[in-house]
Design a protein around this motif. Structure first.
Motif, short mmCIF file in Angstrom:
data_model
loop_
_atom_site.label_atom_id
_atom_site.label_comp_id
_atom_site.label_asym_id
_atom_site.label_seq_id
_atom_site.Cartn_x
_atom_site.Cartn_y
_atom_site.Cartn_z
N ARG A 27 0.82 -1.21 0.00
CA ARG A 27 0.00 0.00 0.00
C ARG A 27 0.85 1.26 0.00
N SER A 28 2.15 1.10 0.22
CA SER A 28 3.06 2.25 0.10
C SER A 28 3.39 2.53 -1.37
N GLY A 29 3.09 1.56 -2.24
CA GLY A 29 3.42 1.69 -3.66
C GLY A 29 4.17 0.48 -4.14
N LEU A 30 3.90 0.05 -5.36
CA LEU A 30 4.58 -1.09 -5.96
C LEU A 30 5.17 -0.66 -7.29
N PHE A 31 6.48 -0.89 -7.44
CA PHE A 31 7.17 -0.54 -8.68
C PHE A 31 7.76 -1.81 -9.28
N LEU A 32 7.42 -2.07 -10.54
CA LEU A 32 7.90 -3.25 -11.25
C LEU A 32 8.83 -2.80 -12.38
N GLN A 196 14.17 2.19 -9.84
CA GLN A 196 14.68 2.00 -8.48
C GLN A 196 14.95 3.33 -7.78
N GLU A 197 15.35 4.31 -8.56
CA GLU A 197 15.60 5.63 -7.98
C GLU A 197 14.35 6.19 -7.31
N LEU A 198 13.18 5.86 -7.84
CA LEU A 198 11.92 6.36 -7.29
C LEU A 198 11.67 5.87 -5.87
N THR A 199 12.28 4.75 -5.51
CA THR A 199 12.03 4.19 -4.19
C THR A 199 13.25 4.22 -3.28
N LEU A 200 14.43 4.50 -3.82
CA LEU A 200 15.66 4.47 -3.03
C LEU A 200 16.13 5.84 -2.57
N LYS A 201 15.90 6.86 -3.39
CA LYS A 201 16.39 8.19 -3.03
C LYS A 201 15.50 8.83 -1.98
N GLY A 202 16.14 9.44 -0.98
CA GLY A 202 15.39 10.02 0.11
C GLY A 202 14.51 11.19 -0.29
N GLN A 204 12.72 11.35 -3.02
CA GLN A 204 11.64 10.90 -3.90
C GLN A 204 10.37 10.67 -3.10
N ALA A 205 9.24 10.96 -3.73
CA ALA A 205 7.95 10.85 -3.04
C ALA A 205 7.68 9.44 -2.53
N PHE A 206 8.07 8.44 -3.30
CA PHE A 206 7.76 7.06 -2.94
C PHE A 206 8.98 6.34 -2.36
N ASN A 207 9.85 7.10 -1.72
CA ASN A 207 10.99 6.49 -1.04
C ASN A 207 10.48 5.47 -0.02
N GLY A 208 11.01 4.25 -0.09
CA GLY A 208 10.59 3.19 0.82
C GLY A 208 9.50 2.29 0.28
N ALA A 209 8.95 2.61 -0.89
CA ALA A 209 7.94 1.74 -1.48
C ALA A 209 8.59 0.44 -1.97
N VAL A 210 7.77 -0.51 -2.38
CA VAL A 210 8.26 -1.83 -2.78
C VAL A 210 8.69 -1.82 -4.24
N THR A 211 9.88 -2.34 -4.51
CA THR A 211 10.37 -2.49 -5.88
C THR A 211 10.63 -3.96 -6.16
N ASN A 212 10.05 -4.48 -7.23
CA ASN A 212 10.25 -5.87 -7.62
C ASN A 212 10.62 -5.96 -9.09
N GLU A 213 11.29 -7.03 -9.44
CA GLU A 213 11.53 -7.33 -10.85
C GLU A 213 10.24 -7.85 -11.48
N PHE A 214 9.96 -7.41 -12.69
CA PHE A 214 8.79 -7.93 -13.39
C PHE A 214 9.03 -9.40 -13.71
#
Length: 414
Positions: A27-32, A196-202, A204-214
């Motif tokens: 629910r924090s966000g999913l990035f594939l 990955q930058e969208l979830t790793l950089k402090g 970024q709005a969705f820092n801390g969201a889930v990143t998975n490989e498609f």
């Protein structure tokens, strides 16, 4: 026909909309993220979106690749406005479907919103947080926003503001006690480093969201394709094991597999497909990877040296800027090299989607397929210098004949 990934889509939809305790982080966000032409967009359109809608969700889909020169914020706002407009219209298809899969009763007049849709996202208009809150309060179900090729939102002020507005909408909806639905954000992209930058950089709005490989296509896809092409290939039909290995060697790209199977049709009747398919796949895979390798070579000798170092170590590489690394680069290109030069080269290769920052100070090759191709290229060049290079030509000659492709499942765009 299109190959369906129904089981995977149902699993993902359930994780998003009916999460277990361990899945609530989605629910924090999913990035594939995944390389191009492995079937991401096809999966979204034909499998995931229908699965989400079957569980009662309202899905808003935006493809930033469809208009790469357009303002990403404009595309997202327009897609959201269209969805809200459909729900305002009595008898609209979206409203009818929503009534079928949920307990919502919108009445004969459709939904009513306390703001002007035309002003959504404008400075003096309703915020996305308000829009999604009102939508979820009336629909009493989850809303899923899917942005395909989400990395295009990076690099502009409008895109940055959009992502922060979506994060604010997520927080406004999902933190309400007793909310009748949740706001889920799914972003997909072929630029792994930037996704990955969208979830790793402090910052970024969705820092801390889930990143998975498609998840790329598997053995069930291979079995499906071979069954479809059996009438065309006949005795040239390769075994499933050999076909799967060839598919993997070409980066799990459906279009490349169909090209390889098409080449098999041109072989003599007494040829053995299981012997020829690996060589065909190697040649096609090398051609596909060569486009990316040429980007490295075009950046000059220092880029080649840095890329070679990362490829030789593999995976998660640290020490790209150390004194030892600078000496190695200097020895390879024949001049002194500064850390600033290497930083510039690494930045350029990251922007070009050749490298990705795994974490602070650690880099890896964005596409493992390209990494292997570079390693094979370096090995071949070494063997050439030693006079023992292998012959990787296609069977029967240097080039493959241009033939019409056999009947196949719909090609995956991304």
């Amino acid at each position: 026909m299109t190959f369906r990934r129904t089981a995977l889509a149902k699993q993902m939809a359930a994780q998003l909309l009916r999460p277990s305790f361990l899945d609530t982080s989605l629910r924090s966000g999913l990035f594939l993220s995944g390389q191009r032409r492995v079937g991401k967009t096809t999966f979204l359109a034909t499998d995931l979106i229908p699965a989400l809608e079957a569980l009662g969700a309202i899905v808003v889909y935006v493809d930033l690749w469809s208009q790469p020169q357009a303002n990403p914020a404009d595309l997202v706002h327009e897609a959201i406005r269209k969805t809200l407009q459909d729900l305002q219209m009595p008898g609209s298809g979206l409203l009818k479907r929503l009534k079928q899969v949920t307990s919502v009763d919108a009445g004969v007049a459709g939904f009513k919103f306390g703001f002007k849709l035309a002003e959504l996202g404008q400075d003096d208009g309703a915020t996305l947080a308000r829009a999604f809150s009102e939508l979820i309060d009336q629909a009493r179900t989850d809303v899923v926003l899917i942005i395909d090729e989400v990395q295009h939102a990076l690099g502009s002020t409008d895109g940055d503001h959009l992502l922060h507005a979506l994060k604010a909408a997520r927080d406004a909806v999902n933190t309400r006690p007793g909310t009748p639905g949740h706001f889920l954000f799914v972003g997909t992209g072929s630029h792994r480093a930037r996704v990955q930058e969208l979830t790793l950089k402090g910052n970024q709005a969705f820092n801390g969201a889930v990143t998975n490989e498609f998840p790329v296509l598997g053995r069930d896809f291979i079995d499906y394709v071979l069954e479809q092409v059996r009438p065309q290939l006949g005795t040239m039909l390769p075994s499933a094991d050999v076909t799967e290995a060839a598919f993997r060697s070409m980066g799990s790209r459906p279009e490349e597999l169909m090209k390889a199977l098409n080449i098999l049709r041109s072989l003599p009747p007494d040829a053995r497909p299981d012997e020829h398919l690996p060589t065909i796949a190697q040649s096609l895979g090398a051609a596909a990877a060569d486009v990316e390798l040429q980007k490295v070579e075009a950046m000059g000798p220092l880029a080649e040296a840095v890329f070679s170092r990362i490829c030789s170590i593999g995976g998660d590489v640290k020490g790209v800027f150390t004194g030892e690394a600078l000496k190695a680069y200097a020895a390879q290109i024949g001049r002194e090299v500064t850390a600033q030069e290497v930083q510039g080269i690494v930045g350029a290769m990251t922007t070009a989607n050749l490298l990705m920052r795994v974490r602070h100070g650690h880099y890896g090759v964005t596409d493992p397929f390209v990494e292997k191709a570079w390693q094979a290229k370096q090995q071949t060049e070494q063997m050439l210098r030693a006079g023992t290079a292998p012959n990787a030509a296609l069977p029967g000659g240097d080039t493959a004949p241009a033939l019409a492709p056999p009947s196949s499942p719909s090609a995956a765009r991304r």
